[in-house]
Write a protein that holds these residues in place. Structure first.
Motif, mmCIF file in Angstrom:
data_model
loop_
_atom_site.group_PDB
_atom_site.id
_atom_site.type_symbol
_atom_site.label_atom_id
_atom_site.label_comp_id
_atom_site.label_asym_id
_atom_site.label_seq_id
_atom_site.Cartn_x
_atom_site.Cartn_y
_atom_site.Cartn_z
ATOM 1 N N HIS A 103 0.815 -1.213 0.000
ATOM 2 C CA HIS A 103 0.000 0.000 0.000
ATOM 3 C C HIS A 103 0.850 1.265 0.000
ATOM 4 C CE1 HIS A 103 -3.399 2.619 0.793
ATOM 5 N NE2 HIS A 103 -2.740 3.131 1.819
ATOM 6 N N ASP A 104 1.987 1.238 0.675
ATOM 7 C CA ASP A 104 2.826 2.426 0.804
ATOM 8 C C ASP A 104 3.876 2.556 -0.293
ATOM 9 O OD1 ASP A 104 1.481 3.241 3.078
ATOM 10 O OD2 ASP A 104 2.839 2.188 4.437
ATOM 11 N N PRO A 106 4.400 3.253 -4.301
ATOM 12 C CA PRO A 106 3.759 3.608 -5.579
ATOM 13 C C PRO A 106 4.137 2.618 -6.684
ATOM 14 C CG PRO A 106 4.933 5.485 -4.630
ATOM 15 C CD PRO A 106 5.350 4.284 -3.857
ATOM 16 N N GLN A 115 1.575 11.125 -10.961
ATOM 17 C CA GLN A 115 1.198 11.774 -9.705
ATOM 18 C C GLN A 115 1.401 10.861 -8.500
ATOM 19 O OE1 GLN A 115 -0.899 10.773 -12.091
ATOM 20 N NE2 GLN A 115 -2.364 9.403 -11.086
ATOM 21 N N ALA A 116 1.449 9.565 -8.718
ATOM 22 C CA ALA A 116 1.624 8.624 -7.611
ATOM 23 C C ALA A 116 3.005 8.730 -6.976
ATOM 24 C CB ALA A 116 1.384 7.196 -8.088
ATOM 25 N N LYS A 118 4.503 11.188 -5.701
ATOM 26 C CA LYS A 118 4.621 12.092 -4.557
ATOM 27 C C LYS A 118 4.539 11.370 -3.220
ATOM 28 C CE LYS A 118 -0.291 13.353 -4.819
ATOM 29 N NZ LYS A 118 -1.242 14.450 -5.110
ATOM 30 N N HIS A 119 4.116 10.103 -3.241
ATOM 31 C CA HIS A 119 3.974 9.350 -1.997
ATOM 32 C C HIS A 119 5.136 8.392 -1.733
ATOM 33 C CE1 HIS A 119 -0.063 10.920 -1.871
ATOM 34 N NE2 HIS A 119 -0.383 10.320 -3.010
ATOM 35 N N PHE A 120 6.210 8.464 -2.534
ATOM 36 C CA PHE A 120 7.236 7.425 -2.433
ATOM 37 C C PHE A 120 8.054 7.503 -1.153
ATOM 38 C CE2 PHE A 120 10.120 10.719 -3.924
ATOM 39 C CZ PHE A 120 11.357 10.334 -3.408
ATOM 40 N N ARG A 121 8.097 8.645 -0.463
ATOM 41 C CA ARG A 121 8.949 8.804 0.710
ATOM 42 C C ARG A 121 8.511 7.956 1.899
ATOM 43 N NH1 ARG A 121 13.998 10.256 -0.412
ATOM 44 N NH2 ARG A 121 14.122 12.186 -1.635
ATOM 45 N N LYS A 122 7.293 7.416 1.857
ATOM 46 C CA LYS A 122 6.857 6.564 2.970
ATOM 47 C C LYS A 122 7.773 5.360 3.137
ATOM 48 C CE LYS A 122 1.935 7.757 2.682
ATOM 49 N NZ LYS A 122 0.558 7.239 2.422
#
Length: 343
Positions: A103-104, A106, A115-116, A118-122
């Motif tokens: 889930h965390d 991309p 746009q996905a 932007k969440h890669f730092r999780k």
């Protein structure tokens, strides 16, 4: 200005293609590091036309100071070493199946869902989709924007290079053996692959589908739209490089062949080669080495209220793997998501 980039699995088909693609696209590097297992340490691989890199041992490598890691060593190896690299501050772009459905993490095709990122730092990890999924969603994206997709039925015609160098060697050996009356002994595949088609890629699951077929369904939903229903039949064919796909799509609203052509011609990463005449379509042998996904034989599917059928082909080592990974790195730079490159 450039980034320190490490290629993991540098001696494999995809790893070598990653090195080639980095050089061809002039990705801004200050240093490129080739990594593989201990048995490959000291071997040489090419980077561009002039540079030769000595392969270093992944097991003992220190990830400190590496900006980007392009991984293609197999899922089990990525499971161990990708988190180590990510924890050291390296942005991992992983080509294996290990993290795709996390889930965390991309799951990204730059032409489809940039746009996905932007969440890669999780997790500091970005997943490259399955090769057959990548070319499919590149073709589906412009159609989905015209008329929302309800259902996809796809049959794949996948080359042996998707199973590695040993699989390519097996096709070559078996093909040659047929002409000298040598018996084919399958090792990489469950049945002879020369002059044959094998409807079995990856492991069988409890419901009768293979994991390759499952991947196409769940990855398409994660990348493009969670409401899309997809059923796949994945087939290995005696082709060295390039995957083909026969696709039937059902839409929520009307869409004409002309609208599909127009949308696809404008889409990034997609080339329409569709002349209704002998030879007016793309095949695997013609697109090997090409970056684009090619679409041909677009036609109405009159068995459903709003349907289209088409054929698409792509180089599974390039857009299906190495190129997509490098494009993700380029998109990270474009969006300003990486630390500043060193001088």
């Amino acid at each position: 200005m450039g980034y320190r980039v490490a290629v993991v699995g540098a001696t494999g088909n995809v790893g070598r293609e990653m090195l080639k693609t980095l050089a061809e696209r002039a990705f801004p590097v200050s240093e490129v590091i080739a990594l593989a297992s201990g048995r490959s340490t000291g071997r040489e691989v090419s980077f561009g036309e002039k540079d030769v890199l000595k392969v270093q041992n992944l097991e003992t490598f220190d990830w400190k100071g590496v900006d980007i890691g392009l991984f293609s060593p197999g899922a089990a190896v990525s499971a161990v070493h990708a988190p180590k690299a990510a924890a050291a501050g390296c942005v991992v772009i992983d080509n294996t199946s290990q993290f795709r459905m996390d889930h965390d993490v991309p799951l990204v095709v730059p032409e489809v869902n940039p746009q996905a990122l932007k969440h890669f730092r999780k997790r500091n990890i970005i997943a490259n989709p399955n090769c057959s999924t990548i070319q499919l969603v590149v073709a589906l994206k412009p159609l989905h924007e015209v008329a929302r997709i309800k259902r996809v039925v796809v049959s794949t015609y996948q080359s042996v290079s998707g199973a590695g160098k040993e699989a390519m060697d097996e096709l070559f050996t078996q093909t040659r053996g047929i002409y000298v009356n040598d018996a084919a002994t399958p090792e990489q595949f469950t049945k002879p692959i020369a002059f044959n088609c094998i409807p079995h890629i990856d492991k069988f699951m409890d419901d009768g589908f293979t994991k390759e077929e499952w991947k196409m369904a769940v990855e398409t939903r994660k990348i493009l739209d969670p409401d899309i229903q997809l059923v796949a039949t994945a087939v290995r064919v005696p082709v060295f490089i390039g995957h083909g796909e026969a696709v039937n799509v059902e839409f929520e609203s009307p869409i004409t062949v002309e609208q599909a052509w127009d949308a696809m011609r404008e889409a990034p990463g997609l080339t329409v080669l569709d002349r209704r005449e002998d030879g007016g379509y793309a095949t695997q042998i013609e697109i090997a080495g090409e970056d684009s996904v090619y679409v041909s034989r677009v036609r109405a599917d009159t068995t459903v209220p709003h349907g289209l059928a088409f054929w698409c082909v792509g180089d599974n080592l390039r857009k299906g793997a190495a190129l997509n990974a490098v494009q993700i790195a380029e998109e990270l730079v474009r969006q300003g998501l990486l630390a500043r490159a060193v001088a």
